[in-house]
Enzyme design. Structure first.
Site, PDB file in Angstrom:
ATOM      1  N   TYR A 133      -1.800  -0.419  10.990  1.00 57.93           N
ATOM      2  CA  TYR A 133      -2.138  -1.069   9.942  1.00 57.93           C
ATOM      3  C   TYR A 133      -0.932  -0.723   8.893  1.00 57.93           C
ATOM      4  O   TYR A 133      -0.571  -1.908   8.314  1.00 57.93           O
ATOM      5  CB  TYR A 133      -3.252  -0.444   9.057  1.00 57.93           C
ATOM      6  CG  TYR A 133      -3.621  -1.184   7.507  1.00 57.93           C
ATOM      7  CD1 TYR A 133      -3.478  -2.336   7.257  1.00 57.93           C
ATOM      8  CD2 TYR A 133      -3.329   0.089   6.502  1.00 57.93           C
ATOM      9  CE1 TYR A 133      -3.528  -2.587   5.763  1.00 57.93           C
ATOM     10  CE2 TYR A 133      -3.122  -0.355   5.462  1.00 57.93           C
ATOM     11  CZ  TYR A 133      -3.291  -1.623   4.893  1.00 57.93           C
ATOM     12  OH  TYR A 133      -3.391  -1.931   3.634  1.00 57.93           O
ATOM     13  N   LYS A 184       2.003  -3.349   7.412  1.00 55.51           N
ATOM     14  CA  LYS A 184       2.342  -3.466   6.012  1.00 55.51           C
ATOM     15  C   LYS A 184       3.786  -2.946   5.926  1.00 55.51           C
ATOM     16  O   LYS A 184       4.380  -3.755   5.075  1.00 55.51           O
ATOM     17  CB  LYS A 184       1.495  -2.697   5.072  1.00 55.51           C
ATOM     18  CG  LYS A 184       0.219  -3.230   5.187  1.00 55.51           C
ATOM     19  CD  LYS A 184      -0.310  -4.664   4.546  1.00 55.51           C
ATOM     20  CE  LYS A 184      -0.019  -4.525   3.123  1.00 55.51           C
ATOM     21  NZ  LYS A 184      -0.520  -5.969   2.522  1.00 55.51           N
ATOM     22  N   THR A 188       0.885  -1.336  -0.056  1.00 51.61           N
ATOM     23  CA  THR A 188       0.043  -0.039   0.033  1.00 51.61           C
ATOM     24  C   THR A 188       0.977   1.287  -0.119  1.00 51.61           C
ATOM     25  O   THR A 188       2.031   1.392   0.405  1.00 51.61           O
ATOM     26  CB  THR A 188      -0.798  -0.141   1.046  1.00 51.61           C
ATOM     27  OG1 THR A 188      -1.421   1.261   1.546  1.00 51.61           O
ATOM     28  CG2 THR A 188      -0.125  -0.075   2.525  1.00 51.61           C
ATOM     29  N   ASP A 189       0.165   2.409  -0.675  1.00 49.87           N
ATOM     30  CA  ASP A 189       0.957   3.761  -0.450  1.00 49.87           C
ATOM     31  C   ASP A 189       1.153   4.279   1.041  1.00 49.87           C
ATOM     32  O   ASP A 189       1.729   4.989   1.223  1.00 49.87           O
ATOM     33  CB  ASP A 189       0.205   4.776  -1.096  1.00 49.87           C
ATOM     34  CG  ASP A 189      -1.428   4.804  -0.995  1.00 49.87           C
ATOM     35  OD1 ASP A 189      -1.828   4.427   0.146  1.00 49.87           O
ATOM     36  OD2 ASP A 189      -1.982   5.669  -1.677  1.00 49.87           O
ATOM     37  N   GLU A 190       0.300   3.681   1.815  1.00 50.64           N
ATOM     38  CA  GLU A 190       0.155   4.287   3.326  1.00 50.64           C
ATOM     39  C   GLU A 190       1.552   4.022   4.114  1.00 50.64           C
ATOM     40  O   GLU A 190       1.614   4.408   5.243  1.00 50.64           O
ATOM     41  CB  GLU A 190      -0.958   3.608   4.098  1.00 50.64           C
ATOM     42  CG  GLU A 190      -2.287   3.918   3.533  1.00 50.64           C
ATOM     43  CD  GLU A 190      -3.338   3.766   4.513  1.00 50.64           C
ATOM     44  OE1 GLU A 190      -3.183   3.565   5.693  1.00 50.64           O
ATOM     45  OE2 GLU A 190      -4.706   3.715   3.997  1.00 50.64           O
TER      46      GLU A 190
END
Ligand code: NAD
Ligand code: DAU
Length: 350
Positions: free
Chosen positions: A156, A160, A131-133
């Site tokens: 989260y 990741k 993810t970009d997060e």
């Protein structure tokens, strides 16, 4: 890639990827979908695939946190490649209770990597979906590139980030043939209605309040899920081993603008019973803790090296998505009432 293990294939993006592989791509091997069926896993997302592709599609209910189960699946199906979607994915849930995120996203990824490491000679690719997060938050300007340092904000995104680092480390240390993709916000059919777009569509249909966090000015980049599936397959086929690729939709929107667009589109399809505009349902609520302001992806590497580009605009993708939710009331009702869990219990136990 003849025997491809897809983890988390009963979730939103994993099921789209499997459908794409079997019905639209040039992949002609077998797909083994391994999913433990958490609240976000619904076999109905792949209805009909086992009958239509009985010699090419197999489902195994198993947990990536169970190394013995993983070993059994790798042996039984002679797994030669992996595409790893399985994860706990909802940021708000991670803020309320991080432990499942640490377990599945970090330990589960570690278990999979170990299964691959112990049969390295048989494995041609481990593709990791991320993810970009992992990069944290951007200000008004700029983009995340593949070289941006990691700076995750939520449990989260931290879990990741840890999984990305493990995958990279297994490549450097043990020469695992890996690729990683980091993508922005996906939307489309079969998305569990706790995420912004399906939640707003279903609440707006039912005339319920539309809870927008904080000021609604936070920005996300939106990509239609089919575009994501195409990008992942392109990376798996042609991406450089050990390489990391960004995927994005080239469509940045403020949350409030997304919600207003949903309201207006629904009003134009079906006027509300009291004929009041659905925008009246928008309710500003307490902000998410540690809420990242903006995400935006620079994915020129993927465009230049592999010739991928998003096909769907946000307007067309959102329209398709709204139509899908309006036309799949059975799925919606089974998910919202929890009926899909009873079906899973009857068929798979637990
Ligand atoms: P989802 O929550 O819809 O589905 C997750 C799936 O993983 C479910 O089917 C669930 O049953 C399964 N799963 C969870 N824990 C498991 C375990 N321990 N063992 C086996 N299966 C397990 O998720 P999604 O939105 O489809 O996201 C898929 C992947 O894409 C995730 O890795 C996520 O981090 C990543 N991602 C999501 C987005 C997005 O916008 N949704 C964007 C970028 C990256
Ligand atoms: O950016 C990629 C990520 O996108 C993925 O890695 C995650 O798995 C996925 O869940 C998604 O995370 P977000 O937190 O961006 O998605 P969500 O749909 O939860 O929220 C989108 C934005 O909308 C975010 O700024 C919070 C806001 N929001 C969300 C909900 C559920 C609201 O304002 N109201 C809401 O009710």
């Amino acid at each position: 890639m003849e025997n491809l293990l897809v983890t988390g294939g009963c979730g939103f993006m994993g099921s789209d990827f499997i459908r794409y592989l079997l019905t639209e791509s040039d992949f002609n091997g077998r797909v083994i979908n391994l999913d433990t069926l958490t609240y976000a896993g619904n076999p109905e997302n792949l209805n009909g695939m086992d009958e239509r592709f009985s010699d090419r599609y197999f489902f195994v209910k198993a947990d990536i946190c169970d190394p013995k189960a993983l070993d059994r699946v790798f042996e039984e199906f002679s797994i030669d490649s992996v595409c790893h979607f399985a994860a706990e994915t909802h940021v708000d849930r991670s803020i309320m209770g991080p432990s499942a995120f640490i377990r599945t996203n970090i330990e589960g990824t570690f278990n999979l990597l170990e299964s691959v490491r112990s049969r390295l000679d048989k494995i041609s690719l481990f593709h990791h979906i991320s993810t970009d997060e992992v990069y944290g938050s951007l200000g008004e300007k700029g983009y995340f590139t593949e070289d941006t340092p990691y700076n995750p904000s939520s449990p989260y995104s931290a879990s990741k980030a840890a999984s990305d680092h493990l995958v990279s480390a297994y490549n450097r240390t043990y020469h695992l043939p890996i690729t990683i993709s980091n993508c922005s916000n996906n939307y489309g059919p079969y998305q569990f209605p706790e995420k912004l777009i399906p939640l707003m569509i279903l609440n707006a249909i039912e005339g319920k309040p539309l809870p927008v966090y904080g000021t609604g000015k936070n920005i996300r980049d939106w990509i239609y899920v089919k575009d994501h599936s195409r990008a992942v397959w392109a990376i798996m086929k042609k991406g450089e081993k050990g390489g990391k690729y960004h995927i994005g939709g080239k469509y940045e929107m403020r949350n409030i603008d997304v919600v207003e667009m949903i309201c207006d589109l629904l009003d134009s399809i079906k006027v509300k019973k009291d004929s009041a505009p659905r925008r009246n349902l928008i309710t500003f609520v307490e902000d998410r803790k540690g809420h990242d302001f903006r995400y935006a992806m620079d994915f020129t590497k993927l465009e230049n090296e592999l010739g991928w580009t998003p096909a769907e605009s946000f307007e067309t993708g959102l329209k398709k998505t709204i139509d899908w939710y309006l036309n799949h009331n059975d799925w919606v009702q089974r998910v919202k009432s929890g009926e899909y869990r009873n079906w899973i219990k009857t068929h798979y136990g637990g």
